[in-house]
Design a protein around this motif. Structure first.
Motif, mmCIF file in Angstrom:
data_model
loop_
_atom_site.group_PDB
_atom_site.id
_atom_site.type_symbol
_atom_site.label_atom_id
_atom_site.label_comp_id
_atom_site.label_asym_id
_atom_site.label_seq_id
_atom_site.Cartn_x
_atom_site.Cartn_y
_atom_site.Cartn_z
ATOM 1 N N ASN A 184 0.849 -1.194 0.000
ATOM 2 C CA ASN A 184 0.000 0.000 0.000
ATOM 3 C C ASN A 184 0.886 1.245 0.000
ATOM 4 N N LEU A 185 1.280 1.654 -1.190
ATOM 5 C CA LEU A 185 2.244 2.739 -1.335
ATOM 6 C C LEU A 185 1.601 4.112 -1.148
ATOM 7 N N PHE A 186 2.259 4.939 -0.370
ATOM 8 C CA PHE A 186 1.875 6.339 -0.269
ATOM 9 C C PHE A 186 3.179 7.126 -0.186
ATOM 10 N N LEU A 187 3.749 7.395 -1.360
ATOM 11 C CA LEU A 187 5.080 7.991 -1.431
ATOM 12 C C LEU A 187 5.126 9.377 -0.795
ATOM 13 N N ARG A 188 4.018 10.103 -0.837
ATOM 14 C CA ARG A 188 3.985 11.459 -0.264
ATOM 15 C C ARG A 188 4.195 11.428 1.247
ATOM 16 N N GLY A 189 3.910 10.277 1.859
ATOM 17 C CA GLY A 189 4.123 10.146 3.294
ATOM 18 C C GLY A 189 5.427 9.459 3.640
ATOM 19 N N ILE A 190 5.888 8.552 2.766
ATOM 20 C CA ILE A 190 7.098 7.778 3.052
ATOM 21 C C ILE A 190 8.340 8.663 3.082
ATOM 22 N N PHE A 191 8.520 9.517 2.070
ATOM 23 C CA PHE A 191 9.748 10.310 2.004
ATOM 24 C C PHE A 191 9.889 11.302 3.170
ATOM 25 N N PRO A 192 8.841 12.043 3.557
ATOM 26 C CA PRO A 192 8.986 12.893 4.738
ATOM 27 C C PRO A 192 9.279 12.095 6.014
ATOM 28 N N GLN A 193 8.731 10.888 6.100
ATOM 29 C CA GLN A 193 8.922 10.066 7.290
ATOM 30 C C GLN A 193 10.369 9.601 7.433
ATOM 31 N N MET A 194 11.098 9.506 6.339
ATOM 32 C CA MET A 194 12.461 8.985 6.374
ATOM 33 C C MET A 194 13.418 9.884 7.149
ATOM 34 N N GLY A 195 13.131 11.174 7.196
ATOM 35 C CA GLY A 195 13.869 12.062 8.085
ATOM 36 C C GLY A 195 15.188 12.611 7.572
ATOM 37 N N TYR A 196 15.474 12.472 6.298
ATOM 38 C CA TYR A 196 16.723 13.012 5.749
ATOM 39 C C TYR A 196 16.653 14.529 5.609
ATOM 40 N N PRO A 197 17.820 15.206 5.587
ATOM 41 C CA PRO A 197 17.823 16.665 5.403
ATOM 42 C C PRO A 197 17.053 17.047 4.146
ATOM 43 N N SER A 198 16.116 17.946 4.291
ATOM 44 C CA SER A 198 15.248 18.283 3.168
ATOM 45 C C SER A 198 14.994 19.776 3.087
ATOM 46 N N SER A 199 14.497 20.196 1.956
ATOM 47 C CA SER A 199 14.102 21.584 1.740
ATOM 48 C C SER A 199 12.986 21.570 0.701
ATOM 49 N N SER A 200 12.537 22.733 0.320
ATOM 50 C CA SER A 200 11.462 22.803 -0.665
ATOM 51 C C SER A 200 11.669 23.997 -1.585
ATOM 52 N N VAL A 201 11.129 23.897 -2.771
ATOM 53 C CA VAL A 201 11.092 25.016 -3.712
ATOM 54 C C VAL A 201 9.630 25.242 -4.080
#
Length: 315
Positions: A184-201
Motif C-alpha cells: 500500500n504505497l503512499f510515497l507522499r508520506g514515506i519520504f517525509p517520514q524517512m527524516g533526511y535533510p530536506s528543503s522545498s522550492v
C-alpha cells in the motif's frame, strides 16, 4: 559520483498521454541540455519514461523520439501512478546521484529543477516541489485538496502541504527507500517520514495542455484512504471513542427511562425507538467498513505480490 556536476535522472510516469507526451519530452530534453551546458549536471544525465500500460499511442510515440539521453520502461499492464513511479525509482537506484520525479503533463514547473539541484549540491537529500497557489484549480478542487492535507495532518500522517510527487531525492535516499516492501504505497508520506535533510522550492502550477487528469475525485479519495491506513490507526481509535460515547449515552438513556417510568411521564412514540436503532446501526456499519479497510490492506500485504511487471526496457 561528483556532486558538483551530479548525474541526474528525470523519472516520468506516463499513462495515456499521447496529446502531450512529445511536447513534454521536448521541454525536458531542452532543460537537460541547458543544465548540462551550464555545468549544473553531468552530460550523462537522462530521462526515464515509464509507460504504465497505456492503451493509446503513448508508447509508440516515445519509441519514435528516443535518443541516448532517454530510457523507456514499458510495464506489462496498468498498475497505477504510484507503482509506475516506483518502477522508475527502482530503475535509477545506484545509477545516479539524484533523480527528480515529475508527471508527464508538466503542470509542475520544470524551471525550478535547477534550484532543486542546487539544494542537493548544498547537502539536501530530498527537495520537495511545493505549489505556491492553486489558481489553476476549480473551487471544488481547491476545497477538496485543502481538506485532504488537513485531514492527513490531523491524523498524524507525515505530509508536505501542497506537495504531490514532484521531488528530488538523492541516491542515498533511493537506496534506503528500496528497503520499503509495503504494497500500500503512499510515497507522499514515506519520504517525509524517512527524516533526511530536506528543503522545498515553490512554484506556480500550470494548466494542463491536453488530455485529462489521471487523478479524478474518486482516485484522490482512494489515495487519501491509502495514506491514512498506511500511516496511522487513528480511525480505529475513533471507533473506540465513539463506542465509549455511545455506551455512556446508553447509560444516561437507561437512567432517563427509569426516571420517566417512576414519574409516570412515559409517552409512547416510534421516534424514541427507531432513531436509536438507525443511529447505532449506522455506527456499526461504518465501524465494520473502517475495520474492513485495514483487514483488506493486511490481506494485500501478506500476498507479497510484485508491484509491477516490466515488459520491455529501451535504453
Amino acid at each position: 559520483m561528483n556532486n558538483s556536476q551530479p548525474l541526474l535522472a528525470l523519472v516520468v510516469p506516463c499513462y495515456n498521454e499521447q496529446e502531450v507526451i512529445l511536447e513534454s519530452l521536448s521541454a525536458l530534453r531542452a532543460l537537460l541540455k541547458t543544465m548540462m551546458s551550464q555545468k549544473q549536471i553531468s552530460s550523462n544525465s537522462y530521462i526515464v519514461l515509464v509507460d504504465d500500460g497505456s492503451t493509446d499511442n503513448t508508447y509508440s510515440l516515445l519509441q519514435t523520439r528516443r535518443d541516448k539521453n532517454t530510457r523507456i520502461i514499458k510495464l506489462a499492464h496498468n498498475v497505477g501512478h504510484q507503482a509506475a513511479l516506483l518502477a522508475g525509482l527502482h530503475y535509477v537506484t545506484d545509477k545516479v546521484d539524484c533523480c527528480i520525479s515529475i508527471d508527464a503533463d508538466l503542470q509542475d514547473d520544470i524551471e525550478v529543477m535547477s534550484e532543486m539541484v542546487r539544494h542537493f549540491c548544498n547537502g539536501k537529500q530530498i527537495v520537495y516541489g511545493v505549489r505556491s497557489n492553486r489558481d489553476s484549480d476549480t473551487l471544488f478542487k481547491k476545497g477538496t485538496a485543502s481538506l485532504f492535507y488537513q485531514l492527513m495532518q490531523q491524523m498524524g500522517v507525515p505530509i508536505i502541504d501542497n506537495h504531490a510527487d514532484f521531488r528530488l531525492v538523492s541516491n542515498t535516499v533511493l537506496k534506503e527507500f528500496s528497503k520499503y516492501k509495503e504494497v500500500n504505497l503512499f510515497l507522499r508520506g514515506i519520504f517525509p517520514q524517512m527524516g533526511y535533510p530536506s528543503s522545498s522550492v515553490t512554484y506556480s502550477r500550470k494548466k494542463r495542455n491536453g488530455g485529462e487528469s489521471k487523478y479524478p475525485l474518486w482516485k484522490m479519495m482512494k489515495l487519501a484512504a491509502n495514506g491514512i491506513t498506511s500511516f496511522t490507526n487513528y480511525p480505529l481509535k475513533i471507533i473506540t471513542n465513539v463506542g465509549m460515547i455511545v455506551f455512556a449515552g446508553s447509560l444516561l438513556a437507561a437512567l432517563w427511562v427509569v426516571y420517566v417510568v417512576i414519574a409516570d411521564k412515559n409517552v409512547p412514540g416510534w421516534a424514541s425507538i427507531t432513531l436509536p436503532i438507525y443511529f447505532l446501526g449506522g455506527i456499526q456499519l461504518l465501524s465494520l467498513g473502517i475495520i474492513g479497510e485495514y483487514i483488506s490492506r493486511i490481506y494485500l500485504e501478506t500476498k507479497q505480490r510484485p508491484f509491477y511487471h516490466i515488459e520491455e526496457i529501451v535504453e
